[in-house]
Design a protein around this motif. Structure first.
Motif, PDB file in Angstrom:
ATOM      1  N   GLN A 178       0.831  -1.194   0.000  1.00 51.88           N
ATOM      2  CA  GLN A 178       0.000   0.000   0.000  1.00 51.88           C
ATOM      3  C   GLN A 178       0.869   1.249   0.000  1.00 51.88           C
ATOM      4  N   PHE A 179       0.254   2.349  -0.446  1.00 49.55           N
ATOM      5  CA  PHE A 179       0.941   3.631  -0.406  1.00 49.55           C
ATOM      6  C   PHE A 179       1.045   4.125   1.036  1.00 49.55           C
ATOM      7  N   THR A 180       2.166   4.779   1.317  1.00 50.15           N
ATOM      8  CA  THR A 180       2.385   5.425   2.604  1.00 50.15           C
ATOM      9  C   THR A 180       2.289   6.939   2.415  1.00 50.15           C
ATOM     10  N   GLU A 181       1.517   7.603   3.290  1.00 50.58           N
ATOM     11  CA  GLU A 181       1.460   9.057   3.209  1.00 50.58           C
ATOM     12  C   GLU A 181       2.733   9.635   3.803  1.00 50.58           C
ATOM     13  N   GLU A 182       3.496  10.328   2.973  1.00 51.16           N
ATOM     14  CA  GLU A 182       4.747  10.927   3.416  1.00 51.16           C
ATOM     15  C   GLU A 182       4.486  12.170   4.266  1.00 51.16           C
ATOM     16  N   PHE A 183       3.610  13.054   3.777  1.00 48.62           N
ATOM     17  CA  PHE A 183       3.267  14.282   4.500  1.00 48.62           C
ATOM     18  C   PHE A 183       2.146  14.989   3.738  1.00 48.62           C
ATOM     19  N   SER A 184       1.567  16.006   4.369  1.00 48.72           N
ATOM     20  CA  SER A 184       0.589  16.867   3.709  1.00 48.72           C
ATOM     21  C   SER A 184       0.840  18.305   4.145  1.00 48.72           C
ATOM     22  N   ILE A 185       0.632  19.227   3.236  1.00 48.91           N
ATOM     23  CA  ILE A 185       0.831  20.658   3.524  1.00 48.91           C
ATOM     24  C   ILE A 185      -0.207  21.457   2.731  1.00 48.91           C
ATOM     25  N   VAL A 186      -0.341  22.730   3.073  1.00 48.71           N
ATOM     26  CA  VAL A 186      -1.212  23.635   2.327  1.00 48.71           C
ATOM     27  C   VAL A 186      -0.362  24.761   1.765  1.00 48.71           C
ATOM     28  N   ASP A 187      -0.442  24.965   0.440  1.00 51.53           N
ATOM     29  CA  ASP A 187       0.273  26.067  -0.199  1.00 51.53           C
ATOM     30  C   ASP A 187      -0.485  26.464  -1.458  1.00 51.53           C
ATOM     31  N   SER A 188      -0.813  27.733  -1.552  1.00 54.27           N
ATOM     32  CA  SER A 188      -1.578  28.232  -2.700  1.00 54.27           C
ATOM     33  C   SER A 188      -0.856  29.368  -3.418  1.00 54.27           C
ATOM     34  N   THR A 189       0.471  29.363  -3.335  1.00 51.05           N
ATOM     35  CA  THR A 189       1.244  30.446  -3.953  1.00 51.05           C
ATOM     36  C   THR A 189       1.011  30.520  -5.459  1.00 51.05           C
ATOM     37  N   PHE A 190       1.090  29.377  -6.129  1.00 49.92           N
ATOM     38  CA  PHE A 190       0.853  29.316  -7.573  1.00 49.92           C
ATOM     39  C   PHE A 190      -0.434  28.552  -7.833  1.00 49.92           C
ATOM     40  N   LEU A 191      -1.285  29.119  -8.674  1.00 54.01           N
ATOM     41  CA  LEU A 191      -2.607  28.537  -8.898  1.00 54.01           C
ATOM     42  C   LEU A 191      -2.779  27.973 -10.300  1.00 54.01           C
ATOM     43  N   THR A 192      -1.810  28.191 -11.167  1.00 50.28           N
ATOM     44  CA  THR A 192      -1.919  27.699 -12.538  1.00 50.28           C
ATOM     45  C   THR A 192      -0.656  26.956 -12.945  1.00 50.28           C
ATOM     46  N   SER A 193      -0.780  26.178 -13.997  1.00 52.41           N
ATOM     47  CA  SER A 193       0.345  25.408 -14.522  1.00 52.41           C
ATOM     48  C   SER A 193       0.255  25.357 -16.032  1.00 52.41           C
ATOM     49  N   SER A 194       1.409  25.214 -16.667  1.00 51.10           N
ATOM     50  CA  SER A 194       1.456  25.018 -18.122  1.00 51.10           C
ATOM     51  C   SER A 194       2.178  23.736 -18.511  1.00 51.10           C
ATOM     52  N   PHE A 195       3.072  23.258 -17.629  1.00 51.00           N
ATOM     53  CA  PHE A 195       3.876  22.085 -17.965  1.00 51.00           C
ATOM     54  C   PHE A 195       4.108  21.202 -16.745  1.00 51.00           C
ATOM     55  N   SER A 196       4.387  19.948 -17.016  1.00 50.94           N
ATOM     56  CA  SER A 196       4.828  18.978 -16.014  1.00 50.94           C
ATOM     57  C   SER A 196       6.017  18.250 -16.621  1.00 50.94           C
ATOM     58  N   GLY A 197       6.876  17.647 -15.773  1.00 47.81           N
ATOM     59  CA  GLY A 197       8.020  16.982 -16.374  1.00 47.81           C
ATOM     60  C   GLY A 197       8.942  16.306 -15.397  1.00 47.81           C
ATOM     61  N   LEU A 198      10.026  15.784 -15.940  1.00 48.47           N
ATOM     62  CA  LEU A 198      11.004  14.983 -15.200  1.00 48.47           C
ATOM     63  C   LEU A 198      12.386  15.609 -15.330  1.00 48.47           C
ATOM     64  N   TYR A 199      13.126  15.606 -14.217  1.00 47.00           N
ATOM     65  CA  TYR A 199      14.476  16.170 -14.199  1.00 47.00           C
ATOM     66  C   TYR A 199      15.376  15.215 -13.439  1.00 47.00           C
TER      67      TYR A 199
END
Length: 379
Positions: free
Chosen positions: A153-174
């Motif tokens: 099963q998945f383990t919850e690592e943590f949870s937080i609240v942050d609303s600094t940025f509300l939009t996105s244009s891209f997702s990706g891998l680095y």
């Protein structure tokens, strides 16, 4: 599945939805494999994604080494730029650091701020096989989950609240790696879902910089090269290449431009990732000659315009040469002592005037056309 991204890398080649440093990756055994030539460095790929509200991101990754502060992976959940190794605004998950953790960061420009971190030492093994899952609610609560190889099963690592940025244009891998690990990272089962701000803007040519050997076309946003068609008339042999962000097209000319000839670069099929389409575009270029005295004539000067009208200067190319007005400056004399006022460039970017052609210089086109019959091509 009606997801924004659903990628299992089942083909033989990397899908065209991915942009970036594709030469450093390959598809192997239906997985995306880091395939750098055993060089210490970094590599990234990105794709279009607006998911932010009631959004989820999932990814499988394998690292055949123990992650560290020099060898780690970032999964960019959101970004305003497709170029993930430069300044941007967004959020990313980092897998690996000196404390062998999973972390969530917010980045603005080149500065990252840690928002949450999982259990120290969770990644302290010689090889990592990991499923990641991140969920963001509409109220900006982030929950980060992980499942290591062998865990049911998945383990919850943590949870937080942050609303600094509300939009996105891209997702990706680095990927960040040392030489020995340049081919030891792989990815699979990337799924992104959720709603976000819809992109309805059509791409357009924001600048065009021609020279005798190179044409540089800059677009307002990412352009899908699979649909772009180009033609140069009169015909010239050329080679085209894109920058990593797919916003700048460089066209190297393999033939000499003929003096006095007008060349046209015709482009069609200009569209972005979500298929917002621009109209056909034609750009003009030529070999530019040096300006000599008498080449440019002032044929009309309007210095007392009509009410609501505009001052203007009409110039004429009196030569048999193609000239670039951005190389010229304009000034007036002071009545007191006949000295010149500070000169101003006629044009801030390449502006060609062909033999026998007229150009009108003004700060308001409508301030001229509302009062005089004018050819709009002259402005």
């Amino acid at each position: 599945m009606n997801a924004q991204i659903s990628e299992q890398f089942s083909g033989k080649k990397l899908s065209s939805i991915w942009i970036g440093e594709s030469s450093k990756f390959s598809i192997k055994d239906e997985k995306l494999q880091l395939s750098d030539e055993e060089q210490t460095g970094s590599a990234y790929l990105s794709t279009f994604s607006t998911a932010m509200d009631d959004a989820s991101w999932e990814c499988f990754l394998k690292m055949d080494f123990k992650p560290s502060g020099s060898n780690y992976v970032r999964y960019y959940l959101s970004s305003d730029s497709p170029v993930l190794n430069d300044a941007l605004s967004g959020y990313y998950i980092q897998v690996g650091n000196a404390d062998k953790q999973i972390l969530l960061y917010r980045v603005k420009g080149t500065t990252s701020k840690k928002l949450g971190a999982g259990e120290e030492g969770r990644l302290d093994t010689t090889s990592i096989s990991l499923n990641l899952k991140v969920i963001r609610s509409k109220s900006a609560e982030w929950k980060v989950y992980s499942k290591l190889n062998g865990e049911k099963q998945f383990t919850e690592e943590f949870s937080i609240v942050d609303s600094t940025f509300l939009t996105s244009s891209f997702s990706g891998l680095y990927c960040k790696y040392t030489k020995t690990n340049a081919q030891k990272i792989s990815f699979d089962d990337i799924v992104v879902d959720g709603s976000g701000e819809k992109d309805a803007e059509k791409p357009f040519v924001s600048s065009f910089m021609p020279s005798d050997t190179l044409l540089t076309v800059t677009f307002s946003e990412w352009v899908n090269e699979d649909f772009l068609k180009m033609e140069i008339t009169p015909s010239l042999d050329y080679e085209a290449s894109w920058n990593n962000a797919h916003t700048k097209l460089s066209i190297s000319l393999n033939e000499t431009l003929l003096s006095g000839e007008k060349y046209l670069l015709k482009m069609s099929g200009i569209q972005d990732f979500v298929k917002n389409k621009a109209g056909d575009t034609t750009l003009v270029f030529a070999h530019v000659d040096e300006v000599s005295q008498g080449d440019i004539l002032f044929t009309e000067v309007m210095f007392v315009p009509n009410t609501d009208g505009s001052e203007f200067v009409e110039i004429y190319n009196n030569s048999d040469k193609v000239l670039d007005l951005s190389e010229l400056k304009f000034s007036t004399r002071k009545s007191a002592d006949s000295s010149l006022y500070s000169s101003k460039k006629i044009a801030n970017s390449v502006c060609l005037i062909f033999p026998g052609e007229i150009k009108v210089l003004t700060n308001s086109i409508t301030g001229v056309t509302n009062f005089y019959h004018s050819d709009l091509n002259a402005f």
